[in-house]
Write a protein that holds these residues in place. Structure first.
Motif, PDB file in Angstrom:
ATOM      1  N   VAL A   5      32.959  30.686  46.992  1.00 18.27           N
ATOM      2  CA  VAL A   5      34.182  30.109  47.540  1.00 18.27           C
ATOM      3  C   VAL A   5      34.964  29.435  46.415  1.00 18.27           C
ATOM      4  O   VAL A   5      34.428  28.582  45.710  1.00 18.27           O
ATOM      5  CB  VAL A   5      33.873  29.082  48.647  1.00 18.27           C
ATOM      6  CG1 VAL A   5      35.152  28.409  49.121  1.00 18.27           C
ATOM      7  CG2 VAL A   5      33.165  29.769  49.817  1.00 18.27           C
ATOM      8  N   VAL A  33      35.781  34.097  48.874  1.00 21.89           N
ATOM      9  CA  VAL A  33      36.581  33.420  49.889  1.00 21.89           C
ATOM     10  C   VAL A  33      37.399  32.350  49.181  1.00 21.89           C
ATOM     11  O   VAL A  33      36.924  31.745  48.213  1.00 21.89           O
ATOM     12  CB  VAL A  33      35.691  32.760  50.967  1.00 21.89           C
ATOM     13  CG1 VAL A  33      36.540  31.992  51.976  1.00 21.89           C
ATOM     14  CG2 VAL A  33      34.831  33.797  51.673  1.00 21.89           C
ATOM     15  N   TYR A  34      38.621  32.112  49.649  1.00 25.67           N
ATOM     16  CA  TYR A  34      39.455  31.028  49.128  1.00 25.67           C
ATOM     17  C   TYR A  34      39.623  29.959  50.196  1.00 25.67           C
ATOM     18  O   TYR A  34      39.858  30.266  51.369  1.00 25.67           O
ATOM     19  CB  TYR A  34      40.820  31.544  48.695  1.00 25.67           C
ATOM     20  CG  TYR A  34      40.839  32.110  47.296  1.00 25.67           C
ATOM     21  CD1 TYR A  34      41.347  31.367  46.225  1.00 25.67           C
ATOM     22  CD2 TYR A  34      40.336  33.378  47.037  1.00 25.67           C
ATOM     23  CE1 TYR A  34      41.349  31.876  44.935  1.00 25.67           C
ATOM     24  CE2 TYR A  34      40.331  33.902  45.742  1.00 25.67           C
ATOM     25  CZ  TYR A  34      40.844  33.141  44.701  1.00 25.67           C
ATOM     26  OH  TYR A  34      40.838  33.648  43.418  1.00 25.67           O
ATOM     27  N   ALA A 112      31.457  29.072  56.306  1.00 28.30           N
ATOM     28  CA  ALA A 112      31.762  30.150  55.363  1.00 28.30           C
ATOM     29  C   ALA A 112      30.509  30.758  54.753  1.00 28.30           C
ATOM     30  O   ALA A 112      30.593  31.766  54.055  1.00 28.30           O
ATOM     31  CB  ALA A 112      32.660  29.625  54.255  1.00 28.30           C
ATOM     32  N   ALA A 114      28.733  29.636  52.319  1.00 25.84           N
ATOM     33  CA  ALA A 114      28.956  29.631  50.870  1.00 25.84           C
ATOM     34  C   ALA A 114      27.632  29.495  50.124  1.00 25.84           C
ATOM     35  O   ALA A 114      26.791  28.651  50.458  1.00 25.84           O
ATOM     36  CB  ALA A 114      29.886  28.486  50.489  1.00 25.84           C
ATOM     37  N   LEU A 117      30.306  26.958  45.392  1.00 24.44           N
ATOM     38  CA  LEU A 117      31.686  26.488  45.492  1.00 24.44           C
ATOM     39  C   LEU A 117      32.224  26.251  44.091  1.00 24.44           C
ATOM     40  O   LEU A 117      31.624  25.513  43.301  1.00 24.44           O
ATOM     41  CB  LEU A 117      31.747  25.195  46.304  1.00 24.44           C
ATOM     42  CG  LEU A 117      33.142  24.572  46.490  1.00 24.44           C
ATOM     43  CD1 LEU A 117      34.029  25.489  47.321  1.00 24.44           C
ATOM     44  CD2 LEU A 117      33.038  23.193  47.140  1.00 24.44           C
TER      45      LEU A 117
END
Length: 441
Positions: A5, A33-34, A112, A114, A117
């Motif tokens: 992310v 992913v953003y 998400a 994740a 990050l």
């Protein structure tokens, strides 16, 4: 493979700077992913990666653009400026509270799924939200490293280290001044909040206020810099991981239309970047550049002045000058012999990747430090945008275009940059760091 992310600032320069690294990671099978405040979504159009909005209460969609436009408006009163700055500080406070004590960001990281990050180092507090969610986090610098190093001056300094006693003392004093500023009310309140956070989460990554140009402290997690060490000054500490430039040279841009069409004359590209229209008095600088090129009919000038100035604000233009509000920068650089730039790291890296020497007129933030490195490595010259004249700009253009060494040194740095990105150094470095963390856990 990992689900990674990105959490950049919701600004063009910060989001676009990540695309080269994102492409490297995606090519190696990682899922991306953003996350960003809602305004960040506009900069991800036509990109294949999903977007998750965060901090909607602190920064509702469109509000940042409204505040920027108000600050740039001519004739803004002192009281109005104070009111805008007060609102900006209030909204930063809401983001800080959410990162430290809220549950929404933490929950969205979990949702998400994740595995890692990558937090924009300019606002690194989500590192602590990631800790609460059990997600490893790295600080990702879209500029050069922001934490203190006794051998390297702060990025907002014009100083080029020489190794002399005076130079070393100046660097130490500059960092001490940066540290003392962290005791101003906003940062002192930040310290109080962090102390409260660490009482609740004593195992969280530790913070250091020996830093600058960050909203908050620097955390003891891997610090990733999207540049090559050859462009930086030599650091005394090995606490920074260089990913290479990570420039997305394949990004789609509209074609460049010049009127009249480009001929064999050297093309000068002039742009002050995405923040250029925030500087008061920049119209005089643009006029100096136009006048300098007008006296050199063998040159061509393509100038982007931003949206706060009318493109017809400079009167009748000489035939070798084109003024627009925006240019597709990579497309223009592929035809340019020289760029007049504000010195933002994205623009500097793109110039290097395309072998274009620079004339740097820094405005703010990290740009003075980037300009100092351009000069130190012989990639161009710099000037003072508040004191320039057509004569000065013209003399610098003559020197840059008439001295082959600038082109040769830029080409040498270009090869260094190209080798790093061709080897996917950014993605490989992240994979190695992630593996080291997993083995140490």
């Amino acid at each position: 493979m990992a689900r990674i992310v990105f959490l950049p600032l919701p600004e063009a320069g910060h989001i676009h700077a990540t695309f080269g690294l994102a492409r490297q990671l995606a090519s190696r099978g990682h899922e991306l992913v953003y996350m960003a405040p809602p305004d960040g979504e506009a900069f991800l159009r036509e990109r294949p990666w999903p977007f998750i909005p965060i901090h909607e209460e602190a920064m509702p969609r469109g509000r940042q653009a409204e505040l920027d436009a108000q600050l740039a408006a001519p004739g803004l009163s002192l009281q109005a400026r104070k009111d805008i700055i007060r609102e900006v500080i209030h909204r930063h406070g809401l983001r800080i509270t959410e990162a430290l004590f809220g549950t929404t960001l933490e929950a969205r990281l979990r949702e998400a799924k994740a595995d890692l990050l990558l937090v924009d180092a300019t606002f690194p507090l989500p590192v602590l939200a990631a800790h609460k969610a059990g997600v490893p986090a790295f600080q990702l610098c879209t500029n050069l490293a922001l934490n203190r190093d006794v051998a390297v001056p702060p990025l907002n300094s014009h100083h080029v280290p020489t190794g002399s006693v005076g130079s070393r003392l100046g660097i130490r004093l500059a960092w001490q001044w940066q540290y003392l500023r962290t005791f101003l009310p906003f940062e002192e309140k930040m310290r109080e909040r962090l102390r409260a956070f660490y009482r609740l989460h004593p195992g969280a990554p530790r913070a250091s206020f020996n830093t600058h140009l960050q909203i908050g402290p620097h955390f003891q997690v891997p610090t990733l810099v999207m540049s090559s060490p050859e462009f930086d000054f030599r650091r005394s500490a090995a606490d920074v991981h260089y990913l290479g430039p990570c420039v997305d040279l394949d990004r789609a841009e509209p074609p460049l239309r010049l009127d009249p069409p480009q001929d064999d004359s050297p093309l000068i590209l002039c742009s002050l970047g995405s923040h250029g229209d925030r500087l008061r008095g920049h119209e005089a600088f643009f006029q100096s550049v136009i006048s300098a090129v007008a006296r050199r009919p063998r040159l061509r000038l393509l100038m982007a002045v931003g949206k706060q100035l009318r493109t017809d604000a400079f009167g009748p233009l000489p035939p070798n000058v084109t003024v627009v509000d925006w240019v597709p920068q990579l497309t223009a650089l592929k035809q340019a012999s020289l760029m007049i730039t504000h010195g933002g790291l994205n623009s500097v890296k793109e110039c290097i990747c395309l072998g274009v020497p620079m004339l740097v007129y820094p405005l703010m933030f990290d740009q003075p430090g980037n300009a100092a490195r351009v000069v130190h490595h012989g990639l161009g010259l710099r000037g003072n945008i508040r004191e320039t004249s057509a004569e000065q700009v013209g003399a610098q253009l003559d020197q840059l275009l008439g001295t082959p060494a600038f082109q040769a040194r830029t080409r040498a740095m270009q090869r260094t940059f190209q080798e790093a990105d061709a080897a996917s150094r950014g993605a490989v470095t992240i994979e190695q760091l992630r593996q080291e963390q997993r083995l140490a856990a």
